[in-house]
Design an enzyme around this catalytic site. Structure first.
Site, PDB file in Angstrom:
ATOM      1  N   MET A  36      21.947 -49.373 -24.842  1.00  0.00           N
ATOM      2  CA  MET A  36      22.683 -50.445 -24.023  1.00  0.00           C
ATOM      3  C   MET A  36      22.101 -51.634 -23.654  1.00  0.00           C
ATOM      4  O   MET A  36      22.563 -52.465 -22.946  1.00  0.00           O
ATOM      5  CB  MET A  36      23.470 -49.959 -22.751  1.00  0.00           C
ATOM      6  N   GLY A  37      20.604 -52.000 -24.289  1.00  0.00           N
ATOM      7  CA  GLY A  37      20.150 -53.317 -23.924  1.00  0.00           C
ATOM      8  C   GLY A  37      19.361 -53.196 -22.566  1.00  0.00           C
ATOM      9  O   GLY A  37      19.258 -52.253 -22.047  1.00  0.00           O
ATOM     10  N   HIS A  40      13.298 -52.240 -21.674  1.00  0.00           N
ATOM     11  CA  HIS A  40      12.186 -52.243 -20.893  1.00  0.00           C
ATOM     12  C   HIS A  40      11.392 -50.997 -21.793  1.00  0.00           C
ATOM     13  O   HIS A  40      11.728 -50.825 -22.585  1.00  0.00           O
ATOM     14  CB  HIS A  40      12.474 -51.511 -19.342  1.00  0.00           C
ATOM     15  N   GLY A  42      10.765 -48.062 -21.420  1.00  0.00           N
ATOM     16  CA  GLY A  42      11.392 -46.785 -21.855  1.00  0.00           C
ATOM     17  C   GLY A  42      11.786 -46.898 -23.224  1.00  0.00           C
ATOM     18  O   GLY A  42      11.489 -46.155 -23.938  1.00  0.00           O
ATOM     19  N   HIS A  43      12.694 -48.072 -23.385  1.00  0.00           N
ATOM     20  CA  HIS A  43      13.045 -48.321 -24.790  1.00  0.00           C
ATOM     21  C   HIS A  43      12.249 -48.544 -25.725  1.00  0.00           C
ATOM     22  O   HIS A  43      11.886 -48.123 -26.850  1.00  0.00           O
ATOM     23  CB  HIS A  43      14.284 -49.208 -24.833  1.00  0.00           C
ATOM     24  N   ASP A 156      17.427 -39.387 -20.085  1.00  0.00           N
ATOM     25  CA  ASP A 156      18.873 -38.793 -19.660  1.00  0.00           C
ATOM     26  C   ASP A 156      18.766 -37.532 -20.420  1.00  0.00           C
ATOM     27  O   ASP A 156      19.404 -37.293 -21.500  1.00  0.00           O
ATOM     28  CB  ASP A 156      19.586 -39.821 -20.470  1.00  0.00           C
TER      29      ASP A 156
END
Ligand code: AMP
Length: 285
Positions: A36-37, A40, A42-43, A156
């Site tokens: 979802m943009g 950070h 993590g992404h 998640d």
């Protein structure tokens, strides 16, 4: 493994499908990171993993309206697109897919995917349509991007289990890969929603990861196995620091069935509110 090509920014589903067809005709494998943009580390860790395993990396950035409840933060969710595009370019992403809500859900959109049972528990209890929104958008993104592999963060955890189940149940020809939860040095799980927290709130939010780490120590080093007693200790640790505890649960790490005794691989998961910000975290034991 990854080819050096100018990053494409694609807005329309049909355009994305056309590009993917070209890649596939050339025999490329597609690694997909849906987000979802407000990207950070993590992404970025998901992109790094994708880069190791696929020729072409596609990242989607879509704040999916159907996974937000009516009183949730859809409209104020951060959307720093230029910064995100810069990160993707630096990480050698081949294409960023940034659709508009009307291109994903045109007028008279009727089709949804529900992963039964798994969507009603844990986060699903307080966010009733959340996982229906997640499963639907991910299924649509899979049909648009047609990845060989798709990367999801274990931050998640319930979402990962639900997507894996959905992909299996629906025969999507994609391998679902779960990637480790990335934390700040102090233990706080990285999240785009951390941007909502003041300095004081960030400090209080540390109780979440600390309480889960404490629970892991109890299980590993003190041989405490009763889920009830572990949950009660986590709640006691959290209470002075958080505004509200949504849930603390211990479940089978594969099936998400509840566990009374922690005698197999388990996930300890919690959701809390710091001010109005809902934060989740989990630890595997
Ligand atoms: P989001 O943009 O929050 O929807 O997240 C997109 C993907 O990044 C999901 O698969 C998340 O689980 C993953 N992700 C978000 N935060 C983290 C984190 N701290 N560590 C690992 N993965 C994460």
């Amino acid at each position: 493994m990854v080819n050096r090509i100018k990053m494409k920014i694609i807005k329309k589903p049909a355009e994305m499908q056309k590009l993917i067809k070209k890649y596939k005709l050339k025999g490329k494998t597609i690694g997909f990171v849906p987000t979802m943009g407000a990207l950070h580390q993590g992404h970025i860790s998901l992109i790094h993993r994708a880069r190791k395993e696929s020729n072409i990396i596609v990242v989607s950035i879509f704040v999916n309206p159907t996974q937000f409840g009516p009183s949730e933060d859809f409209s104020r969710y951060p959307r720093p697109f230029k910064k995100d595009a810069g990160i993707c370019r630096k990480e050698k992403v081949a294409a960023v897919f940034v659709p508009k809500p009307k291109d994903i859900y045109p007028a008279n959109y009727f089709t949804h995917i529900t992963v039964e049972k798994l969507s009603d528990i844990m986060c699903g209890k307080s966010r009733p349509d959340h996982f229906k929104g997640v499963a639907t958008v991910v299924a649509k993104l899979f049909n648009i991007v047609q990845p060989d592999r798709a990367y999801f963060g274990l931050k998640d955890y319930q979402q990962f289990i639900i997507i894996r189940k959905m992909a299996g149940d629906m025969n999507f020809p994609v391998k679902i890969i779960g990637c480790p939860l990335v934390r700040e040095k102090n233990g706080l799980a990285l999240s785009s929603r951390n941007a909502y927290l003041s300095g004081e709130q960030k400090q209080r939010a540390l109780a979440l990861s600390l309480s889960l780490q404490m629970a892991k120590n109890l299980i590993k080093n003190k041989n405490v196995k009763s889920a009830k007693s572990i949950i009660s200790k986590i709640r006691k640790t959290l209470r002075p620091h958080v505004n509200k505890i949504d849930y603390v649960e211990i479940r089978d790490a594969e099936t998400l069935e509840t566990l009374g005794i922690v005698n197999k691989r388990a996930v300890i998961a919690a959701a809390i509110f710091i001010g109005k910000t809902r934060l989740i975290d989990n630890i595997i034991v």
